[in-house]
Design a protein around this motif. Structure first.
Motif, PDB file in Angstrom:
ATOM      1  N   UNK A 108       5.400   5.953  -0.022  1.00 51.47           N
ATOM      2  CA  UNK A 108       5.500   4.628   0.501  1.00 51.47           C
ATOM      3  C   UNK A 108       5.628   4.499   2.006  1.00 51.47           C
ATOM      4  N   UNK A 109       5.074   3.069   2.198  1.00 52.37           N
ATOM      5  CA  UNK A 109       5.279   2.383   3.678  1.00 52.37           C
ATOM      6  C   UNK A 109       4.469   2.927   4.826  1.00 52.37           C
ATOM      7  N   UNK A 110       3.340   3.348   4.448  1.00 49.76           N
ATOM      8  CA  UNK A 110       2.548   3.754   5.818  1.00 49.76           C
ATOM      9  C   UNK A 110       1.682   2.469   6.106  1.00 49.76           C
ATOM     10  N   UNK A 111       1.389   2.279   7.309  1.00 50.65           N
ATOM     11  CA  UNK A 111       0.960   1.142   7.970  1.00 50.65           C
ATOM     12  C   UNK A 111       0.109   1.174   9.028  1.00 50.65           C
ATOM     13  N   UNK A 112      -1.004   0.443   9.212  1.00 46.49           N
ATOM     14  CA  UNK A 112      -1.634   0.107  10.539  1.00 46.49           C
ATOM     15  C   UNK A 112      -1.130  -1.019  11.044  1.00 46.49           C
ATOM     16  N   UNK A 113      -0.622  -0.802  12.270  1.00 45.26           N
ATOM     17  CA  UNK A 113      -0.009  -1.925  13.183  1.00 45.26           C
ATOM     18  C   UNK A 113      -0.580  -2.012  14.556  1.00 45.26           C
ATOM     19  N   UNK A 114      -0.332  -3.520  14.798  1.00 44.53           N
ATOM     20  CA  UNK A 114      -0.684  -3.716  16.341  1.00 44.53           C
ATOM     21  C   UNK A 114       0.267  -5.022  16.801  1.00 44.53           C
ATOM     22  N   UNK A 115       0.466  -4.828  18.050  1.00 47.14           N
ATOM     23  CA  UNK A 115       1.243  -6.270  18.604  1.00 47.14           C
ATOM     24  C   UNK A 115       0.092  -6.562  19.577  1.00 47.14           C
ATOM     25  N   UNK A 116       0.011  -7.950  20.270  1.00 44.19           N
ATOM     26  CA  UNK A 116      -0.921  -8.475  21.208  1.00 44.19           C
ATOM     27  C   UNK A 116      -0.039  -9.539  21.747  1.00 44.19           C
TER      28      UNK A 116
END
Length: 327
Positions: A108-116
């Motif tokens: 569980x809880x694998x993500x693709x993440x981004x912040x701009x």
């Protein structure tokens, strides 16, 4: 309207929904390799997909938190320019596959993440460990203190929530270095949820404790992941404190080259991610907060959250993609 207002408006108008496509594409690419046992391959396809989609955005983007320094990462390295070059100048922090081991094992809880964020707004953090503590929104400022014992932070949180200490659950990475921390938390009577990887997800889970069952995040993890988590907390009103672990002359020198003059400084979420911030995460595997990618015969479904700091908007997007060729 001044320049800052123009930039913020640009972030909202151009990117709030467009950024969803970036994490969706990376998540779908990585999800095709779930459970295959190949961490590097899963990470690489996520990187390729995220970079391709980023270069379609109307931004002048600079990767400040990425896959590594230029000599270590062929794509999405720190300092890489992305986007069309037409649009607002922005900083980008990203992790195309947060939890490579999780994905490889289909946990569980694998993500693709981004912040701009606006240019110059994200902490330019070296790839070292960071000591972290985080809680969700709705509490008085400075309720937590990174220098206080775990028992004190947990007791203060329990009092603020109006519950007993045994009703508190702390999230901690399952690492040998955390043995004393784990013992200290258990001695209070609080519960612990140990996670094998993915401390961005661990911190984010504090923002919705009723849904995830996690009230506080404690322990050390990667500094780049700390900046990504801080961006999410800026958008939700949560609290976080972090201190870089610069315990060798080489690490101190690297940090100084990145503009960090005080190796003992405690950073709050608003220090790590300033100004107007957008954050997006798409589930790769099923988790406490987001569902993973689902592959149907004629469609693909994704589950994404998109956050914006200036408006505290939380968008939850469950998408059904029937044009499979776009992936």
């Amino acid at each position: 309207m001044n320049m800052a207002q123009n930039i913020a408006a640009g972030l909202d108008r151009i990117l709030t929904m467009e950024v969803v496509r970036v994490t969706e594409r990376a998540a779908v690419a990585a999800a095709r390799l779930r459970g295959r046992g190949d961490e590097k391959a899963a990470d690489q396809v996520a990187v390729d997909a995220m970079r391709q989609e980023l270069n379609r955005l109307a931004i002048k983007g600079t990767v400040v938190i990425g896959e590594g320094e230029r000599d270590e990462a062929p794509m999405l390295y720190i300092g890489e320019e992305v986007g069309t070059g037409k649009g607002p100048a922005v900083d980008i922090a990203l992790d195309p596959l947060e939890g490579t081991t999780i994905c490889a094992k289909n946990l569980p809880n694998a993500l693709a993440v981004i912040a701009i964020a606006e240019k110059g707004s994200l902490l330019f953090a070296p790839d070292v460990y960071m000591d972290k503590i985080a809680i969700g929104p709705g509490y008085r400022d400075s309720l937590i203190d990174i220098d206080a014992p775990p028992a004190e932070n947990i007791a203060n949180l329990a009092k603020a929530k109006g519950v007993a200490v045994p009703d508190i659950t702390a999230c901690i990475l399952d690492r040998p270095r955390h043995a004393k921390l784990i013992d200290a938390v258990r001695a209070t009577g609080a519960a612990i949820r140990l996670i094998g990887d993915g401390d961005v997800a661990g911190v984010i889970h504090t923002t919705d404790s009723e849904e995830t069952g996690i009230d506080i995040y404690l322990g050390t993890g990667g500094a780049p992941e700390g900046v990504l988590a801080a961006a999410a907390l800026r958008c939700t009103g949560g609290q976080m404190q972090g201190r870089l672990i610069l315990d060798t002359p080489e690490k101190i020198a690297r940090a100084e080259k990145m503009g960090i003059s005080d190796p003992k400084r405690v950073y709050r979420a608003q220090d790590m991610a300033r100004g107007d911030v957008l954050f997006a995460a798409t589930g790769v595997t099923d988790g406490n907060l987001l569902g993973g990618v689902k592959f149907g015969r004629t469609f693909i479904t994704t589950h994404t959250i998109v956050l914006r700091s200036s408006s505290r908007t939380v968008r939850e997007i469950k998408a059904r993609h029937q044009d499979l060729e776009k992936f």
